[in-house]
Design a protein around this motif. Structure first.
Motif, short mmCIF file in Angstrom:
data_model
loop_
_atom_site.label_atom_id
_atom_site.label_comp_id
_atom_site.label_asym_id
_atom_site.label_seq_id
_atom_site.Cartn_x
_atom_site.Cartn_y
_atom_site.Cartn_z
N VAL A 7 0.88 -1.38 0.02
CA VAL A 7 0.12 0.00 -0.04
C VAL A 7 0.98 1.13 0.17
O VAL A 7 0.54 2.36 -0.48
N LEU A 8 1.77 1.24 0.91
CA LEU A 8 2.89 2.24 0.81
C LEU A 8 3.25 2.77 -0.24
O LEU A 8 3.81 3.72 -0.62
N GLU A 9 3.86 1.71 -1.34
CA GLU A 9 4.26 2.00 -2.36
C GLU A 9 3.41 2.09 -3.67
O GLU A 9 3.99 1.99 -4.76
N ASP A 10 2.14 2.21 -3.40
CA ASP A 10 1.34 2.04 -4.25
C ASP A 10 1.23 3.44 -5.28
O ASP A 10 1.72 4.28 -4.67
N ASN A 11 0.69 3.32 -6.48
CA ASN A 11 0.58 4.68 -7.27
C ASN A 11 -0.84 4.63 -7.70
O ASN A 11 -1.51 3.83 -8.32
N PRO A 12 -1.58 5.81 -7.09
CA PRO A 12 -3.01 6.07 -7.31
C PRO A 12 -3.36 6.64 -8.82
O PRO A 12 -4.61 6.66 -9.15
N VAL A 13 -2.41 6.71 -9.42
CA VAL A 13 -2.51 7.31 -11.04
C VAL A 13 -3.37 6.07 -11.69
O VAL A 13 -2.81 5.13 -11.75
N GLY A 14 -4.26 6.47 -12.36
CA GLY A 14 -5.27 5.45 -12.95
C GLY A 14 -6.29 4.79 -12.51
O GLY A 14 -7.04 4.02 -12.85
N LYS A 15 -6.56 4.98 -11.04
CA LYS A 15 -7.32 4.34 -10.09
C LYS A 15 -8.44 5.52 -9.65
O LYS A 15 -9.36 5.04 -8.85
N LEU A 16 -8.40 6.68 -9.71
CA LEU A 16 -9.08 7.59 -9.50
C LEU A 16 -9.27 8.95 -10.41
O LEU A 16 -8.14 9.38 -11.09
N LYS A 17 -10.34 9.80 -10.48
CA LYS A 17 -10.43 10.99 -11.13
C LYS A 17 -10.88 12.15 -10.22
O LYS A 17 -11.95 11.69 -9.51
N VAL A 18 -10.40 13.18 -9.99
CA VAL A 18 -10.70 14.26 -9.09
C VAL A 18 -10.79 15.69 -9.91
O VAL A 18 -10.13 16.01 -10.72
N PHE A 19 -12.26 15.98 -9.56
CA PHE A 19 -12.81 17.06 -10.06
C PHE A 19 -12.24 18.48 -8.99
O PHE A 19 -12.91 18.32 -7.98
N ILE A 20 -11.76 19.36 -9.46
CA ILE A 20 -11.20 20.65 -8.46
C ILE A 20 -12.34 21.66 -8.80
O ILE A 20 -12.52 22.21 -10.10
#
Length: 432
Positions: free
Chosen positions: A57-70
């Motif tokens: 988990v610590l070394e995971d990469n979140p890119v491609g796993k969620l999208k955020v609208f600001i």
């Protein structure tokens, strides 16, 4: 630190043999690769990878796993506040500002709200500072209510979930309770409009009014560049056994001296101010960061809130954190193995602290130091500019990604409402 000595002057008795045994192993241990963590250099020789799911988990990469609208808010809610008082960029609550800046250029950002998994409202609630630079949270509820009213009128997304797929960074002492004293924070409670949203907050304490279920607990902001400027050679001996600098009594806010830190810091001072193993003081020397790098154990007692930047500093500098804060919820607890890298001491056991620390087996201390030397562990505690893989920004995104997909209950049925827009103290309902 004073020379080693036997028990005298009322000090807790620690045998000379035990002290000698501790220091014969620890005195010449190298610095736990603080330089490697801050500068990103390879640190294989004296490190140990975190095993199992936590390390993954610590070394995971979140890119491609969620999208955020600001949400694009008027600058009065964020950027204008920093322009007015740039000190907001350096205090321990600054994560809310740097998280906004990070997301604006992050690969997880989407400009199409219809494809967003999460919605982010960038409100800088900790930028109202006193002359001394201390954040005042008293206007924060009105400011946050105003921002939510703005997004709910301009976009349809808040209203379809009552904020259930929105997250907010609220790094105050007691998060979205918006007060720096616990009993007042508890009396106010979490801002009603945030009770369905996910809160990204520094505060974490089990079974507490100000910790909403599902919140993501993060480290306080500690300037990476400042720490890097104080690095010392990694082979420096750790010649200080226990180190702490800070208040033991807060006479200004606690004149009777019994409530601050629930008495834990007062107990620490009264029991160990003359103990040769303990280098503790209210003085904050210019060599503070260097001293932490020369220490085996760094005390991290609660203050008004259960956490402080000492926790970040201890991890970055490879000093084993001694956590004295009952029921604390620690940053990224599903990724960082706090039980393996730290020492937990109950507040009531502070008088036995010397016996507790000197009884820890040397092999356990060495392993904690190797784990602390892991660059991924240190990066997870920092908000660097620019961002780096596996840093605290990415750990927040990992935490949000692990909450997906949203359950059906997040989305409201026609006519369904959960939030009461007129709930809360009268003062919080005034326009901002």
């Amino acid at each position: 630190m004073a020379p080693m000595a036997g028990a005298k002057d009322g000090r807790h008795p620690v045998t000379a043999l035990l002290v000698a045994a501790c220091f014969s192993h620890l005195l010449f241990l190298p610095l736990a690769a603080a330089a490697d963590a801050v500068e990103g250099r390879d640190a294989q020789r004296n490190t140990e990878r975190i095993s199992g799911s936590a390390g993954d988990v610590l070394e995971d990469n979140p890119v491609g796993k969620l999208k955020v609208f600001i949400y694009d808010l008027p600058s009065k809610y964020n950027k204008r506040l920093v322009t007015k008082d740039p000190r907001c960029l350096s205090h321990m609550f600054a994560a809310e500002i740097f998280m906004h800046r990070f997301l604006l250029s992050s690969a997880v950002r989407t400009v199409n709200p219809e494809e967003a998994d999460w919605f982010y409202t960038p409100v800088y609630t900790t930028c109202d500072l006193t002359r001394a630079g201390l954040p005042l949270p008293f206007k924060s509820p009105r400011m946050m209510r105003s921002a939510i009213q703005f997004i709910s009128k301009k976009w349809p997304f808040w209203n379809r979930t009552d904020g259930g797929d929105h997250f907010f960074v609220v790094p105050h002492d007691f998060a979205a309770c918006f007060h720096y004293q616990e009993e007042n924070a508890i009396a106010r409670g979490i801002l009603p409009l945030l009770r369905r949203a996910t809160l990204v907050q520094t505060f974490g304490q089990k079974n507490h009014v100000c910790l909403k279920e599902g919140s993501i607990t993060i480290p306080p902001f500690a300037p990476p560049q400042k720490m890097q400027a104080h690095l010392i050679p990694p082979d420096t001996a750790r010649s200080i056994f226990v180190y702490f600098r800070g208040l033991f009594y807060d006479n200004g806010n606690d004149p009777e001296g019994g409530y601050y830190a629930r008495g834990a810091r007062a107990s620490l001072w009264e029991n160990f101010k003359n103990n040769a193993l303990f280098d503790i003081s209210t003085e904050h020397p210019a060599t503070y960061y260097e001293d932490m790098q020369r220490s085996v154990f760094c005390l991290c007692p609660l203050g008004w809130a259960p956490w402080s930047p000492r926790l970040v500093e201890a991890v970055v500098f490879g000093c084993i954190p001694v956590i004295i804060a009952d029921d604390i919820v620690l940053p990224f607890a599903d990724a960082i193995p706090w039980d393996e890298i730290g020492v937990f001491v109950d507040e009531e056991d502070v008088p036995k602290l010397d016996s507790i620390l000197t009884s820890i087996p040397i092999d356990d201390i060495l392993r904690k130091q190797r784990l602390l030397a892991n660059p991924s562990m240190k990066k997870a505690m920092l908000f660097p500019q620019p961002a780096q893989p596996r840093d605290a920004f990415h750990q927040i995104l990992n935490g949000l990604a692990r909450k997906l997909p949203h359950p059906e209950s997040v989305y409201l049925q026609p006519g369904e409402k959960h939030l009461n827009w007129t709930a809360g103290p009268v003062g919080d309902l005034k326009p901002w």
